[in-house]
Scaffold this active site. Sequence first.
Site, mmCIF file in Angstrom:
data_model
loop_
_atom_site.group_PDB
_atom_site.id
_atom_site.type_symbol
_atom_site.label_atom_id
_atom_site.label_comp_id
_atom_site.label_asym_id
_atom_site.label_seq_id
_atom_site.Cartn_x
_atom_site.Cartn_y
_atom_site.Cartn_z
ATOM 1 N N ILE A 130 9.881 -10.706 -19.951
ATOM 2 C CA ILE A 130 10.209 -9.476 -20.907
ATOM 3 C C ILE A 130 11.345 -9.423 -21.759
ATOM 4 O O ILE A 130 12.456 -9.757 -21.057
ATOM 5 C CB ILE A 130 9.883 -8.024 -20.040
ATOM 6 C CG1 ILE A 130 9.431 -6.989 -21.385
ATOM 7 C CG2 ILE A 130 10.808 -7.683 -19.256
ATOM 8 C CD1 ILE A 130 8.935 -5.791 -20.691
ATOM 9 N N ARG A 153 -4.792 1.907 -0.189
ATOM 10 C CA ARG A 153 -4.671 0.250 -0.001
ATOM 11 C C ARG A 153 -4.909 -0.534 -1.399
ATOM 12 O O ARG A 153 -5.296 -0.123 -2.325
ATOM 13 C CB ARG A 153 -5.820 -0.233 0.782
ATOM 14 C CG ARG A 153 -5.924 -1.665 1.302
ATOM 15 C CD ARG A 153 -6.998 -2.328 2.031
ATOM 16 N NE ARG A 153 -6.903 -3.541 2.455
ATOM 17 C CZ ARG A 153 -7.716 -4.450 2.620
ATOM 18 N NH1 ARG A 153 -8.894 -4.271 2.531
ATOM 19 N NH2 ARG A 153 -7.513 -5.611 3.143
ATOM 20 N N LEU A 154 -4.033 -1.475 -1.440
ATOM 21 C CA LEU A 154 -3.747 -2.617 -2.515
ATOM 22 C C LEU A 154 -4.164 -3.801 -1.732
ATOM 23 O O LEU A 154 -3.463 -4.245 -0.872
ATOM 24 C CB LEU A 154 -2.361 -2.944 -2.997
ATOM 25 C CG LEU A 154 -2.324 -4.050 -3.953
ATOM 26 C CD1 LEU A 154 -3.361 -3.717 -5.258
ATOM 27 C CD2 LEU A 154 -1.034 -4.152 -4.547
ATOM 28 N N CYS A 179 0.829 -1.080 0.015
ATOM 29 C CA CYS A 179 0.039 -0.077 0.048
ATOM 30 C C CYS A 179 0.867 1.100 0.029
ATOM 31 O O CYS A 179 2.187 1.075 -0.026
ATOM 32 C CB CYS A 179 -1.063 -0.121 1.164
ATOM 33 S SG CYS A 179 -1.919 -1.480 1.242
ATOM 34 N N THR A 196 21.794 2.567 -13.311
ATOM 35 C CA THR A 196 21.503 1.084 -13.500
ATOM 36 C C THR A 196 19.841 1.004 -13.033
ATOM 37 O O THR A 196 19.124 0.087 -13.764
ATOM 38 C CB THR A 196 22.234 0.344 -12.801
ATOM 39 O OG1 THR A 196 22.201 -1.011 -13.226
ATOM 40 C CG2 THR A 196 22.119 0.468 -11.333
ATOM 41 N N ILE A 231 -4.589 -7.590 -0.503
ATOM 42 C CA ILE A 231 -3.920 -8.635 -0.594
ATOM 43 C C ILE A 231 -4.614 -9.809 0.258
ATOM 44 O O ILE A 231 -4.755 -10.816 -0.008
ATOM 45 C CB ILE A 231 -2.484 -8.409 -0.451
ATOM 46 C CG1 ILE A 231 -2.016 -7.412 -1.546
ATOM 47 C CG2 ILE A 231 -1.620 -9.897 -0.846
ATOM 48 C CD1 ILE A 231 -1.993 -7.992 -2.941
ATOM 49 N N ARG A 271 17.652 2.239 -15.970
ATOM 50 C CA ARG A 271 17.713 1.132 -17.263
ATOM 51 C C ARG A 271 17.093 -0.218 -16.823
ATOM 52 O O ARG A 271 16.412 -0.772 -17.682
ATOM 53 C CB ARG A 271 19.401 0.629 -17.360
ATOM 54 C CG ARG A 271 20.122 1.827 -17.822
ATOM 55 C CD ARG A 271 21.551 1.159 -17.970
ATOM 56 N NE ARG A 271 22.776 2.051 -18.529
ATOM 57 C CZ ARG A 271 24.014 1.824 -18.543
ATOM 58 N NH1 ARG A 271 24.304 0.827 -18.058
ATOM 59 N NH2 ARG A 271 24.616 2.828 -19.105
ATOM 60 N N ASN A 284 2.411 -0.784 5.427
ATOM 61 C CA ASN A 284 2.544 -1.034 4.057
ATOM 62 C C ASN A 284 3.344 -2.506 4.044
ATOM 63 O O ASN A 284 4.408 -2.485 4.672
ATOM 64 C CB ASN A 284 3.243 0.012 3.312
ATOM 65 C CG ASN A 284 3.899 -0.534 1.830
ATOM 66 O OD1 ASN A 284 3.166 -1.072 1.221
ATOM 67 N ND2 ASN A 284 5.081 -0.047 1.490
ATOM 68 N N GLY A 285 2.921 -3.382 3.371
ATOM 69 C CA GLY A 285 3.764 -4.585 3.405
ATOM 70 C C GLY A 285 2.970 -6.020 3.819
ATOM 71 O O GLY A 285 1.779 -5.980 3.959
ATOM 72 N N SER A 307 9.972 -12.287 -6.742
ATOM 73 C CA SER A 307 11.072 -11.804 -7.498
ATOM 74 C C SER A 307 12.217 -12.588 -6.950
ATOM 75 O O SER A 307 12.450 -12.678 -5.625
ATOM 76 C CB SER A 307 10.983 -10.371 -7.720
ATOM 77 O OG SER A 307 11.942 -9.803 -8.613
ATOM 78 N N GLY A 308 13.583 -12.108 -7.843
ATOM 79 C CA GLY A 308 14.879 -12.921 -7.181
ATOM 80 C C GLY A 308 15.917 -11.920 -6.800
ATOM 81 O O GLY A 308 17.045 -12.266 -6.605
ATOM 82 N N ASP A 368 -3.217 -9.244 8.299
ATOM 83 C CA ASP A 368 -1.786 -9.390 8.681
ATOM 84 C C ASP A 368 -1.524 -8.234 9.385
ATOM 85 O O ASP A 368 -0.710 -8.246 10.384
ATOM 86 C CB ASP A 368 -1.113 -9.786 7.632
ATOM 87 C CG ASP A 368 -0.887 -9.069 6.317
ATOM 88 O OD1 ASP A 368 -1.877 -8.737 5.928
ATOM 89 O OD2 ASP A 368 0.347 -8.538 6.291
ATOM 90 N N LEU A 405 8.044 -13.198 -11.706
ATOM 91 C CA LEU A 405 8.902 -12.668 -12.340
ATOM 92 C C LEU A 405 10.043 -13.444 -13.007
ATOM 93 O O LEU A 405 10.915 -13.903 -12.161
ATOM 94 C CB LEU A 405 9.396 -11.306 -12.145
ATOM 95 C CG LEU A 405 8.405 -10.268 -11.342
ATOM 96 C CD1 LEU A 405 9.108 -8.999 -11.004
ATOM 97 C CD2 LEU A 405 7.589 -9.758 -12.619
#
Length: 538
Positions: free
Chosen positions: A255, A47-48, A2, A305, A50, A308, A71-72, A330-331, A95, A225
């Site tokens: 992508i 708010r998002l 959020c 970076t 989840i 980019r 947030n989180g 994600s990694g 949560d 991803l």
Amino acid sequence: MCGILAIIGKGKDEKLVQELSKRMSHRGPDESDLHVTENGHILSHERLSIIDLHSGKQPIKGTKTAYMVHNGEIYNHQELREGVLKHHTFKTKSDSEVIVHLYEEFGYDFCNMLDGDWAFVVIDGDDFIAGRDPMGVKPLYYGLDQRGRIYFSSEMKPIADQCKTFSTFPPGHYYTQKTGFVKYYQPEYEDYLKADQDLDLELIRETLTEATRKRLMSDVPIGVLLSGGLDSSLTSAIASRLLAESGKKLHSFSIGLDAAAPDAAAARKVAEFLGTEHHEIHFTIEEGIKILDKLIWHLETYDVTSIRASTPMYFLSKAITDLGIKVVLSGEGADEIFGGYLYFRNAPSVEDFQKETIERVQKLFTADLLRADKSTMAHGLEARVPFLDKSFLDMAVRIKAEEKMPKTYEGKEKYILRKAFDTPNDPYLPAEVLWRQKEQFSDGVGYNWIDQLIEYCSSKVTDEELAGAAVEFPYNSPTTKEAYFYRSIFNKYYPQVSAAQTVRKWIPKWQENQDPSGRANAAHVKADIEIAKAGITA
């Protein structure tokens, strides 16, 4: 995930605060709420949804007088509810709610009890506490205005023109007026001499698997991803196995400039091997250049970076949310933990290698984590990072540095991570991907992206402008035309000195060419040859 905004101090116009909060409505497109406390302090939340989609609206009030915005994600919230907070009465299944109850139970000393990625503010009368997760996975800024009011915000946008000074809230800290900043997260691995643990490949597998499992917590669909590099491919492999236990199929996303891009080709191979529902997105260089202005507004950085790499991630995030997915794995983090960047092979000693991994982990919030959060949240997409799980970090960073430095490099960066998942009887990945050499994300989408981006930026900046960069931008002065171009856009939106000081430029060590692209390392030519030999083609 959020956007939060808190203002400690009386007299701020409520309507203005709503407008300020709406500057980051992209972080929380599902709902917006604001609360003014009895003492005149303000908490706002974009708010998002989840977890607990229907009753988890914020700010959340505790059982007494405290209010909280967060947030989180708190991955151990159920354990806390059933354990140290079992005598508390909860209003929601969110949560987030455990935070305000932990405050009521323990006062300021509770941040180490939270397992997750988070930024929060709790206000109780005139008392308050703000905190940020150990690694800074979730962003947080703080500032002070002319009247002495204190601001906390998920992004700079709501506070940059309101505060006379502001800064990045340090990860692993909490803040109260009574204590100032307190560093609650003090892991042993921050001392390079504590890298004394023997290599245990099974423990690496088990700990990373559990880190991934907890990050599948969601009431909405989850994707991954998948760049085709080692880190995202391992995350995909583990998540795919875990979801299969409950009969679910993983959605993977990659992508590139086109189907022949190095990462796109490798990602297809991984997706086919794992049996994911794979989605491949393409973008053009012209499209990338067109959104640079808007992208830098979202990113709040001028780091070369980061910009980019964020461009393809921005397009990918839009495509993912268009499909109705709100959360992705994600990694990020593996390169820093295991010395995965090509320049690490030039480390002059084991000691230098270990010190550099620690510093890169500590500074992730200024680069990859900022990129991962803001380029995804530009479209209301939450990114979760299993490699930065506290338990995994405590184990992995402390492995003896000599174990992470193979005598013969040639495609062996992150050697022990590759070795841990090299299980022939039950393979996680195709061998040619498992042992594929590092390809930085902004390179892997297609080499023409960076080449033509540099060319475009150079065409927009004169020699005279670059020569005067140190005068125009005395702090962190740009030294290339590309860097100058980004800095000019950043300065248009964030002209404050405080804003410029929040940015830390990513520069590789131990190599002659200081460009942050992986291709700037002399080893990259050989990497291209090894990839070709492995047969990863379009």
